[in-house]
Design a protein around this motif. Structure first.
Motif, PDB file in Angstrom:
ATOM      1  N   PRO A  17       6.849   7.903  -6.752  1.00 56.90           N
ATOM      2  CA  PRO A  17       6.019   8.809  -5.948  1.00 56.90           C
ATOM      3  C   PRO A  17       4.595   8.307  -5.731  1.00 56.90           C
ATOM      4  CG  PRO A  17       6.670   9.870  -8.001  1.00 56.90           C
ATOM      5  CD  PRO A  17       7.319   8.540  -7.976  1.00 56.90           C
ATOM      6  N   LEU A  18       4.060   7.596  -6.721  1.00 57.49           N
ATOM      7  CA  LEU A  18       2.707   7.074  -6.580  1.00 57.49           C
ATOM      8  C   LEU A  18       2.632   6.057  -5.439  1.00 57.49           C
ATOM      9  CD1 LEU A  18      -0.103   7.182  -7.986  1.00 57.49           C
ATOM     10  CD2 LEU A  18       0.612   5.141  -9.213  1.00 57.49           C
ATOM     11  N   PHE A  19       3.565   5.116  -5.422  1.00 57.01           N
ATOM     12  CA  PHE A  19       3.577   4.108  -4.363  1.00 57.01           C
ATOM     13  C   PHE A  19       3.977   4.717  -3.021  1.00 57.01           C
ATOM     14  CE2 PHE A  19       2.848   1.152  -7.584  1.00 57.01           C
ATOM     15  CZ  PHE A  19       2.709  -0.126  -7.062  1.00 57.01           C
ATOM     16  N   ALA A  20       4.900   5.691  -3.028  1.00 58.05           N
ATOM     17  CA  ALA A  20       5.310   6.319  -1.775  1.00 58.05           C
ATOM     18  C   ALA A  20       4.140   7.070  -1.138  1.00 58.05           C
ATOM     19  CB  ALA A  20       6.482   7.266  -2.023  1.00 58.05           C
ATOM     20  N   PHE A  21       3.386   7.801  -1.945  1.00 58.38           N
ATOM     21  CA  PHE A  21       2.230   8.517  -1.425  1.00 58.38           C
ATOM     22  C   PHE A  21       1.181   7.547  -0.892  1.00 58.38           C
ATOM     23  CE2 PHE A  21      -1.990  10.391  -2.052  1.00 58.38           C
ATOM     24  CZ  PHE A  21      -1.889  11.484  -1.207  1.00 58.38           C
ATOM     25  N   ALA A  22       0.889   6.503  -1.664  1.00 61.23           N
ATOM     26  CA  ALA A  22      -0.097   5.506  -1.230  1.00 61.23           C
ATOM     27  C   ALA A  22       0.381   4.773   0.027  1.00 61.23           C
ATOM     28  CB  ALA A  22      -0.371   4.511  -2.350  1.00 61.23           C
ATOM     29  N   GLY A  23       1.676   4.484   0.095  1.00 61.59           N
ATOM     30  CA  GLY A  23       2.226   3.819   1.279  1.00 61.59           C
ATOM     31  C   GLY A  23       2.166   4.690   2.513  1.00 61.59           C
TER      32      GLY A  23
END
Length: 80
Positions: free
Chosen positions: A16-22
């Motif tokens: 979720p951290l990378f998905a949100f940042a992406g």
């Protein structure tokens, strides 16, 4: 067992951290004006999020196996 739980925790945090940042990065920097939100969400869910999950999984697996030394005793004659 500790290593497995740390790896799963890394996966659950990394995706979720990378998905949100992406999503945020694609929405901010994309020049596509027609379907910017679709492009950002698809890229976040199917490309950047899984990459973050794998990075989190590997990081958790590595950090979960590290042995930490116990705190030093206040008495020098006490065995640890």
């Amino acid at each position: 067992m500790r290593r497995t739980f740390a790896a799963l925790l890394g996966l659950l945090i990394g995706y979720p951290l990378f998905a949100f940042a992406g999503y945020w990065a694609i929405a901010l920097f994309s020049h596509n004006g027609f379907d910017r939100s679709v492009e950002a969400s698809m890229t976040a869910v199917f490309a950047i999020g899984p990459a973050g999950g794998v990075i989190g999984l590997v990081t958790g697996f590595i950090l979960g196996g590290v042995k930490r030394s116990p705190a030093l005793s206040s008495r020098p004659d006490e065995k640890i």
